[in-house]
Scaffold this active site. Structure first.
Site, PDB file in Angstrom:
ATOM      1  N   SER A  92      15.405 -10.067  50.903  1.00 48.43           N
ATOM      2  CA  SER A  92      16.358  -9.269  51.671  1.00 48.43           C
ATOM      3  C   SER A  92      16.209  -9.510  53.163  1.00 48.43           C
ATOM      4  O   SER A  92      15.188  -9.999  53.637  1.00 48.43           O
ATOM      5  CB  SER A  92      16.121  -7.796  51.386  1.00 48.43           C
ATOM      6  OG  SER A  92      14.858  -7.436  51.929  1.00 48.43           O
ATOM      7  N   LYS A  93      17.253  -9.106  53.866  1.00 45.22           N
ATOM      8  CA  LYS A  93      17.310  -9.314  55.309  1.00 45.22           C
ATOM      9  C   LYS A  93      16.171  -8.645  56.056  1.00 45.22           C
ATOM     10  O   LYS A  93      15.765  -9.111  57.113  1.00 45.22           O
ATOM     11  CB  LYS A  93      18.619  -8.714  55.835  1.00 45.22           C
ATOM     12  CG  LYS A  93      19.753  -9.702  55.866  1.00 45.22           C
ATOM     13  CD  LYS A  93      20.895  -9.130  56.667  1.00 45.22           C
ATOM     14  CE  LYS A  93      22.166  -9.830  56.280  1.00 45.22           C
ATOM     15  NZ  LYS A  93      23.351  -9.060  56.500  1.00 45.22           N
ATOM     16  N   ARG A  94      15.661  -7.556  55.500  1.00 44.10           N
ATOM     17  CA  ARG A  94      14.608  -6.833  56.207  1.00 44.10           C
ATOM     18  C   ARG A  94      13.380  -7.709  56.429  1.00 44.10           C
ATOM     19  O   ARG A  94      12.618  -7.498  57.352  1.00 44.10           O
ATOM     20  CB  ARG A  94      14.204  -5.581  55.426  1.00 44.10           C
ATOM     21  CG  ARG A  94      15.070  -4.371  55.772  1.00 44.10           C
ATOM     22  CD  ARG A  94      14.567  -3.130  55.064  1.00 44.10           C
ATOM     23  NE  ARG A  94      14.506  -3.354  53.622  1.00 44.10           N
ATOM     24  CZ  ARG A  94      13.405  -3.313  52.900  1.00 44.10           C
ATOM     25  NH1 ARG A  94      12.253  -3.077  53.478  1.00 44.10           N
ATOM     26  NH2 ARG A  94      13.432  -3.518  51.591  1.00 44.10           N
ATOM     27  N   LYS A  95      13.199  -8.705  55.555  1.00 49.90           N
ATOM     28  CA  LYS A  95      11.997  -9.539  55.679  1.00 49.90           C
ATOM     29  C   LYS A  95      12.307 -10.937  56.237  1.00 49.90           C
ATOM     30  O   LYS A  95      11.622 -11.887  55.939  1.00 49.90           O
ATOM     31  CB  LYS A  95      11.332  -9.657  54.323  1.00 49.90           C
ATOM     32  CG  LYS A  95      10.937  -8.328  53.751  1.00 49.90           C
ATOM     33  CD  LYS A  95       9.521  -8.332  53.235  1.00 49.90           C
ATOM     34  CE  LYS A  95       9.081  -6.933  52.894  1.00 49.90           C
ATOM     35  NZ  LYS A  95       8.189  -6.885  51.765  1.00 49.90           N
TER      36      LYS A  95
END
Ligand code: GLU
Length: 483
Positions: free
Chosen positions: A259-262
């Site tokens: 995911s974008k968070r990582k």
């Protein structure tokens, strides 16, 4: 409406233009592409743009561009056309309407006039009662006359699937075998929205059928939609394609869906970070699938020959950046210098001396992990360096370093300027004085490049040129004398 040519393998990728293409979608696309090519079939690109609210301007073009930038292509689809054109769902609205109406006629679907408020109210009640959210079938038993009268009077409505009651729904998944659920678990889903657009479920099934898609390889996240699709195929009386729901990538740290968070996750961002498309493709090939002999380097043609979707592992696959970096290095080192220069074009800083490319690039090629490393690895060739005096004097005292520097300057300015000559002079000098080899050459490396790790020293000095090397040696000498 029967499938006309089921013998030919036809696969598809059906991205929605709601954002940039995810790197996982590109990996999925590769599988669909390879399976079609292996079977001498066709790979179709279809744009599923039925969610106008979430659509991002320019995304349709970008999806096509990034697929091409990865070195892949489609046989039928936007820009290319084909026997089932158009391949953009928003241009096929009439087809979906006709099919949805057809289901109403067959009593497999019905008009629903429930307002948003009413639907929200039932949802809230279900939540309170800890029940899963589901339509309460309020309009399912309206008489046909009443429904048509209200529709013709202009009342807003949707079309919902009349899910058969208490009947097993069987999804045949290539990787998992039969998945059986009871139809009571399936919602009377909306097929046609009140704005005239189909939902994903209707659009995807109608198009996969009309476009004669035989194999659907898609992310595991769509598995919960599969029973709805199966019910639709059955309602229409259509033959089902082969489904394979493939595990999605996990974040590089192994935790959670990528995911974008990582970190960045778009297919484009990896090219922008300096990964070669062929290394990316090779990476996708070996994630979740291993050859018998475990060989990991393979090109597209080999993959097409060998890929079989039924061999895809059901284990979650970690997006292993270390492996990607290794692969990228392997592919970078396979390039000719001319080709490397061409690929590096977007990464070369403005002040990079193009006339010296053929001298500089071979020296750093070995150390490039991504193309984006080129600036950091080469800047000492064309930018002033920052001398780290502390580091320079760490192993030897100032007087010794000064002496060494002076001796080197003298030796080199007298000699001729070639790799062999530089090496000969410096090695003789070091031996004559019995200077500590490691320290001496490190001192020299730091002085002429400002860095501890560089390409081979003599080659580097040769490319830097006599003037620049003398200048840097003199600068270091005066800096030490000023101490
Ligand atoms: N439009 C869906 C997507 O955005 C397609 C899913 C499928 O392959 O059925 O991924």
């Amino acid at each position: 409406m029967k499938n006309s040519s089921p013998a030919v393998v036809r696969t598809r990728m059906a991205p929605s233009p709601t954002g940039e293409m995810h790197v996982g979608s590109m990996a999925m696309l590769l599988k669909n592409y390879a399976w079609a090519k292996k079977n001498h079939g066709q790979f179709v690109l279809r744009i599923e743009d039925t969610d106008k609210v979430r659509e991002i301007a320019g995304a349709v073009k970008e999806i096509q561009q990034v697929i091409r930038d990865y070195g892949l292509d489609w046989d039928e689809g936007p820009e290319k056309g084909g026997p089932h054109a158009p391949y953009i769902q928003s241009q096929r609205l009439e087809t979906y309407r006709e099919h949805a109406e057809k289901l109403v006629e067959l009593d497999k679907a019905y008009y629903c006039f429930c307002t948003k408020e009413r639907l929200e109210q039932i949802k809230a009640e279900q939540k309170n009662n800890k029940q899963p959210p589901k339509y309460d079938k309020h309009c399912r038993n309206l008489s046909r006359e009443e429904a048509l009268t209200r529709k013709n009077a202009g009342e807003a409505c949707v079309i919902r699937l009349k899910v058969p009651e208490n009947q097993p729904v069987i999804v045949n998944d290539l990787l998992r075998g039969e998945i059986k659920i009871d139809s009571s678990e399936v919602d009377d889903q909306v097929l046609m929205k009140s704005d005239g657009y189909p939902t994903y479920h209707l659009g995807v099934v109608v198009d996969d059928h009309l476009m004669n898609i035989t194999h659907i390889l898609r992310g595991e996240e769509w598995i919960s939609s599969a029973p709805k699709h199966v019910l639709l195929y059955e309602a229409f009386g259509w033959e089902k394609p082969v489904f394979a729901h493939i595990p999605v990538f996990l974040n590089p740290d192994g935790k959670g869906k990528m995911s974008k968070r990582k970190g960045t996750v778009s297919a484009r961002s990896f090219l922008e970070k300096g990964y070669l498309p062929e290394a990316m493709l090779n990476f996708f090939m070996i994630l979740g699938w291993a050859r018998e002999d475990q060989r990991e380097i393979m090109n597209l043609a080999e993959y097409i020959q060998e890929f079989d979707p039924s061999e895809v592992s059901l284990k979650s696959v970690v997006f292993d950046l270390q492996k990607l970096n290794w692969l990228n290095g392997v592919y970078i080192r396979q390039l000719s210098i001319d080709e490397l220069e061409r690929r590096l074009e977007p990464f070369l800083p403005k002040d990079f001396p193009r006339e010296k490319s053929t001298a500089i690039l071979p020296l750093v090629m070995e150390r490039l992990v991504t193309l984006a490393d080129v600036e950091e690895l080469t800047e000492f060739f064309y930018r002033p360096i920052k001398l780290d005096l502390q580091l320079l004097l760490k192993k030897a005292d100032a007087l010794l370093v000064s002496n060494q520097l002076m001796a080197v300057i003298k030796k080199l300015t007298d000699g001729s300027w070639s790799v062999t000559e530089i090496e000969k002079q410096l090695r003789t000098l070091q031996a004559e004085h019995d200077w500590h080899k490691g320290q001496f050459f490190m001192m020299l490396r730091l002085t002429v490049t400002g860095k501890k790790a560089t390409p081979p020293l003599f080659e580097t000095m040769a490319v830097l040129g006599k003037d620049l090397v003398s200048e840097r040696l003199n600068d270091a000498l005066s800096a030490i004398n000023d101490l």
